[in-house]
Design a protein around this motif. Structure first.
Motif, short mmCIF file in Angstrom:
data_model
loop_
_atom_site.label_atom_id
_atom_site.label_comp_id
_atom_site.label_asym_id
_atom_site.label_seq_id
_atom_site.Cartn_x
_atom_site.Cartn_y
_atom_site.Cartn_z
N SER A 80 0.82 -1.21 0.00
CA SER A 80 0.00 0.00 0.00
C SER A 80 0.85 1.26 0.00
O SER A 80 0.38 2.33 -0.40
CB SER A 80 -0.94 0.00 1.21
N TRP A 81 2.10 1.15 0.44
CA TRP A 81 3.00 2.31 0.40
C TRP A 81 3.41 2.63 -1.03
O TRP A 81 3.73 3.79 -1.35
CB TRP A 81 4.24 2.04 1.25
N GLU A 82 3.41 1.64 -1.90
CA GLU A 82 3.81 1.86 -3.28
C GLU A 82 2.71 2.54 -4.09
O GLU A 82 3.00 3.35 -4.98
CB GLU A 82 4.18 0.52 -3.93
N GLY B 161 -7.95 -4.87 12.09
CA GLY B 161 -7.32 -4.45 13.33
C GLY B 161 -6.19 -3.46 13.10
O GLY B 161 -5.76 -2.75 14.02
N ALA B 162 -5.72 -3.38 11.83
CA ALA B 162 -4.65 -2.44 11.49
C ALA B 162 -5.09 -0.99 11.68
O ALA B 162 -4.24 -0.10 11.79
CB ALA B 162 -4.20 -2.65 10.06
N ILE B 163 -6.39 -0.72 11.74
CA ILE B 163 -6.85 0.65 11.91
C ILE B 163 -6.39 1.24 13.24
O ILE B 163 -6.27 2.46 13.39
CB ILE B 163 -8.39 0.77 11.81
N PRO C 133 -4.13 4.76 12.60
CA PRO C 133 -3.60 3.96 11.48
C PRO C 133 -2.20 4.40 11.07
O PRO C 133 -1.89 5.59 11.05
CB PRO C 133 -4.62 4.20 10.36
N GLY C 134 -1.36 3.43 10.72
CA GLY C 134 0.03 3.71 10.42
C GLY C 134 0.48 3.35 9.02
O GLY C 134 1.68 3.28 8.75
N SER C 135 -0.46 3.10 8.10
CA SER C 135 -0.11 2.78 6.72
C SER C 135 -1.27 3.22 5.83
O SER C 135 -2.40 3.39 6.31
CB SER C 135 0.13 1.28 6.55
N PRO D 247 10.42 -2.13 17.38
CA PRO D 247 9.33 -2.80 18.09
C PRO D 247 8.09 -1.91 18.20
O PRO D 247 8.20 -0.68 18.33
CB PRO D 247 9.94 -3.09 19.48
N GLU D 248 6.93 -2.53 18.10
CA GLU D 248 5.68 -1.78 18.20
C GLU D 248 5.39 -1.45 19.65
O GLU D 248 5.49 -2.31 20.53
CB GLU D 248 4.55 -2.61 17.60
N SER D 249 5.01 -0.22 19.89
CA SER D 249 4.74 0.21 21.26
C SER D 249 3.45 -0.37 21.80
O SER D 249 3.27 -0.52 23.00
CB SER D 249 4.70 1.74 21.33
N THR D 250 2.52 -0.70 20.89
CA THR D 250 1.23 -1.26 21.30
C THR D 250 0.99 -2.58 20.60
O THR D 250 0.83 -2.61 19.37
CB THR D 250 0.08 -0.30 20.94
N PRO D 251 0.99 -3.69 21.31
CA PRO D 251 0.73 -4.99 20.67
C PRO D 251 -0.64 -5.01 19.99
O PRO D 251 -1.62 -4.49 20.52
CB PRO D 251 0.78 -5.98 21.84
N SER D 252 -0.69 -5.61 18.80
CA SER D 252 -1.93 -5.70 18.03
C SER D 252 -2.73 -6.91 18.51
O SER D 252 -2.61 -8.01 17.97
CB SER D 252 -1.61 -5.81 16.54
#
Length: 327
Positions: A90-92, A127-129, A146-148, A281-286
């Motif tokens: 999605s970044w592309e 859950g990525a939201i 959201p991060g992407s 590392p992610e600060s908040t586990p998904s």
């Protein structure tokens, strides 16, 4: 369930679409699947259902094709599962990602509003939201971050559905689904890369497995359980939004250890960490809190983590053993 019950599924060739189609056929539905090319040589994960489901052409990037399919089928239920699902990609193409995810959702909801507001709609959020959320586990009311581009698009579609549900009285529900896997997951995803490698190494076809962050945490469920939750949402008198997740965290290292144990090997002997692939590392586990789905829908995951990984490894073993060997 009446034999006349009908459902339209976008993403019929994917993992989720195939499990959902199987479930609905078992319940007596007439199932129509949408795909970009009816003449494609394979139906992907739903190839084994060829002849049991109707097929129509539609493209996420061409909203009029979605509307035309809905008008033709006039289904009782619509399950909108199709979307670009590989987050790094999605970044592309961020513009195309938003158009495919948000535009298609808008087209489906608009078409239902215009043709038959009684049609029930499920849209697959993610859950990525939640991204770098302020809490873990995440629930329906958790503040999204959201991060992407993928996550941004999924959040926009989720919020659009909520707004149109309130404004137009649609029976539209959003499933905030966390990671879910199966033996039908494409091999570019880390879960299948791991189970495939465990099988290949046990058969002497591969020497090692290169991974990135072994300590990354995910909430993995079985795809078949997730689509049952989607079906349950559309059986309710009132629509709503629900997190669908196991609620149990596991690291990538744990998944690898479980997969290699299935073939009697110790993962640590075969894993190689590629530093260039290691992310911060992610600060908040998904992790998802599915309490609402369990209490209001009666939803219960049937396949646990170890069983899920085991069935994936078994499928990869069967697949690899069937490959022709060099003389």
């Amino acid at each position: 369930m009446s034999v006349a019950a009908s459902a339209l599924i976008t993403g019929i060739t994917g993992q989720d679409g195939s499990f959902l189609a199987e479930l609905l056929l078992e319940k007596g539905y007439q199932v129509t699947g949408l795909l970009r090319d009816r003449e494609a040589p394979t139906l992907g994960c739903s190839e084994h259902l060829r002849g049991r489901i109707e097929l129509l052409e539609a493209d996420l990037l061409a909203p009029q094709t979605l509307s035309a399919a809905i008008e033709r089928v006039r289904p009782r239920e619509i399950y909108h599962l199709a979307a670009p699902s590989f987050v790094p990609a999605s970044w592309e193409k961020p513009a195309e990602t938003l158009q495919a995810i948000v535009g298609s959702c808008a087209a489906i909801l608009e078409s239902v509003r215009a043709s038959d507001a009684g049609t029930r709609v499920f849209v697959s959020a993610s859950g990525a939201i939640f991204g770098d959320a302020p809490e873990s586990p995440q629930r329906e009311e958790t503040t999204p971050r959201p991060g992407s581009p993928y996550a941004v698009a999924k959040l926009a579609a989720h919020q659009l559905l909520g707004a149109m549900r309130l404004h137009d009285g649609l029976h539209a529900s959003s499933g905030i689904v966390f990671n879910h896997e199966s033996e039908r997951r494409p091999e570019r995803f880390v879960t299948r890369r791991i189970t495939r490698a465990a099988a290949a190494i046990s058969l002497g076809l591969q020497q090692e497995l290169t991974l990135g962050s072994l300590e990354a945490v995910r909430d993995w469920s079985f795809a078949g359980d997730i689509v049952e939750g989607a079906w349950l949402m559309l059986q309710q008198e009132q629509p709503g939004d629900y997190v669908l997740a196991s609620g149990v965290p596991h690291t990538v290292a744990e998944l690898a250890q479980t997969a290699f144990a299935c073939v009697g090997l110790e993962a640590e002997r075969y894993l190689r960490v590629e530093r260039s692939l290691v992310r911060a590392p992610e600060s908040t586990p998904s992790i998802g809190d599915s309490s609402r789905a369990r209490e209001q829908l009666g939803w219960r995951p049937r396949v646990g983590f170890e069983e899920l990984v085991g069935r994936m490894v078994d499928a990869d073993l069967r697949s690899l053993r069937a490959l022709p060997r060099e003389p």
